[in-house]
Design an enzyme around this catalytic site. Structure first.
Site, short mmCIF file in Angstrom:
data_model
loop_
_atom_site.label_atom_id
_atom_site.label_comp_id
_atom_site.label_asym_id
_atom_site.label_seq_id
_atom_site.Cartn_x
_atom_site.Cartn_y
_atom_site.Cartn_z
N ASP A 87 -11.13 0.13 -0.85
CA ASP A 87 -12.83 -0.24 0.40
C ASP A 87 -12.81 1.24 -0.09
O ASP A 87 -12.18 1.94 0.49
CB ASP A 87 -12.06 -0.90 1.15
CG ASP A 87 -11.14 -0.64 1.99
OD1 ASP A 87 -10.06 -0.33 0.89
OD2 ASP A 87 -11.11 -0.54 2.80
N GLU A 152 -7.43 -1.45 3.43
CA GLU A 152 -6.62 0.22 4.04
C GLU A 152 -7.88 0.41 5.27
O GLU A 152 -7.34 0.94 6.21
CB GLU A 152 -6.54 1.47 3.03
CG GLU A 152 -5.54 1.78 3.52
CD GLU A 152 -6.27 3.52 4.37
OE1 GLU A 152 -5.42 3.88 4.90
OE2 GLU A 152 -7.80 3.47 3.90
#
Length: 406
Positions: A87, A152
């Site tokens: 991400d 994350e």
């Protein structure tokens, strides 16, 4: 472009690792509400090309974890975990010189894209290391697990945090992990062996309510002002400590920032409470208990009637950088053999590696990007092609060393 620069540009364009890196950058795995399907398909294809087995694990629905494995010759030994996240943070396209998911490479070799530094580069460099070693016909003693995790950038709660508590993770038999660091503007690389303790502090401040035309004692606003002053005075003392010692980095001091304030219904009504939130990152020179005692005292000195909520963020021991850590010994030797300047330090922010360290597994955060402006989460995030390629070579030596440690 001059002839030499054209030749260099052509070399970058035709480089297999750079092509894969740029293709990965083009996948908009951007918050909020990330759809990871395209990343998963892309990474599984990369595993197929490398003739490596891959597995997709979903501890939580819609939060896939991709595991690509290169078996070592001594599979009974503890494995090496190479972690990265899929991400990336949101973008403001109008602020970018080139579209943030175009992976544009300019004539100087700068590759623009969200995630170019944080941290799609690292995941592809890990795969590049395996590609290079397999091409040379080399094998490593310890198994490598290259994992790509979700979320994350929003704390990893539904990604790495839950994953490390699962049987899937235990089956990896992890002995040492490498994760991201961040860029350095100088010749010296940054290397992170620990993180400060994240400690968001939420205050609910109660006080005397009433009409806005009166001077009532003990209002929530008075208490809030005193409390803010005390928190900000502490912030200033840490700022002064940082400025007075050139050896310290931001990770060595406690940072305090007021991030949210709320309360009140209209201008002529003194509200019964205000709410404040401070983002606090506690350095290792003060314990959590000492900090909480300070905050308790400040609340009483501000007038009392203040509730505190710290959330649940435990202290995590840093990875030891000494002879007791056999992985660090060979990691350091690899850095020395390459004659690299490296500064070990505490990471100012937080990454998913803390969940692995919390299990007692040694872990290092290291992104091989020097002579590079720090552009993570910034507009026009880029990484130079040469820095990316050199990073593969650096990781290759480090990973070979830790994977062959006795």
């Amino acid at each position: 472009m001059e002839c030499n620069q054209k030749t260099k540009f052509t070399e970058w364009e035709n480089n297999k690792d750079i092509q894969i890196f740029r293709d990965y950058l083009k996948i908009p795995s951007v918050h909020p509400n990330v759809n990871y399907n395209e990343c998963v398909e892309f990474l599984r294809n990369q595993a197929d090309v490398l003739e490596l087995p891959s597995k997709v694990v979903e501890i939580n629905q819609g939060k896939p974890i991709v595991i690509i494995t290169w078996l070592g010759t001594e599979t009974e030994k503890k494995s090496i975990l190479l972690n990265s996240h899929m991400d990336v943070v949101p973008v403001y396209p109008e602020k970018w010189t080139y579209p943030p998911f175009s992976a544009h490479m300019d004539e100087q070799g700068r590759i623009y894209g969200r995630g170019s530094q944080d941290m799609k580069c690292v995941g592809i460099q890990f795969l590049g290391v395996i590609r290079a070693l397999k091409h040379e016909g080399r094998k490593l003693k310890r198994t490598l697990h290259v994992i790509f995790v979700p979320d994350e950038e929003i704390g990893g709660v539904l990604g790495m945090k839950d994953f490390v508590q699962s049987n899937y993770f235990r089956e990896l038999n992890c002995g040492f992990a490498i994760d991201e660091g961040y860029a350095s503007e100088t010749d010296t690389f940054r290397l992170f062996y620990g993180e400060r303790t994240l400690k968001p502090v939420h205050f609910t401040i109660s006080g005397t309510p009433g009409h806005g035309s009166l001077l009532l004692p003990g209002t929530a606003g008075e208490k809030a002002r005193k409390l803010i002053d005390k928190m900000m005075d502490f912030r200033q003392s840490e700022e002064q400590r940082l400025e007075a010692n050139n050896e310290l980095t931001v990770g060595d001091v406690t940072t305090v920032n007021l991030t949210m304030m709320s309360g009140g219904v209209q201008s002529n009504v003194i509200p019964p409470e205000f709410k404040l939130c401070f983002d606090v990152r506690i350095a290792h020179n003060i314990t959590i208990e000492e900090f909480e005692r300070l905050v308790d005292a400040w609340c009483e000195e501000s007038g009392g009637g203040i509730k505190i909520d710290y959330g649940v963020y435990p202290f995590v021991e840093s990875t030891k950088l000494d002879e007791s850590n056999k992985y660090w010994v060979v990691f350091k030797q690899a850095l020395q053999h390459m004659d690299l300047k490296v500064k070990p330090q505490i990471l100012p922010g937080a990454t998913d590696i803390r969940y692995i360290r919390e299990l007692g597994i040694p872990a290092i955060g290291f992104s091989p990007m020097n002579k590079t402006p720090v552009l993570m989460h910034d507009h026009d995030e880029y990484l130079h092609a040469d820095i990316f390629l050199k990073g593969i070579g650096i990781y290759k030596n480090i990973i070979t060393a830790v994977a062959n440690v006795k």
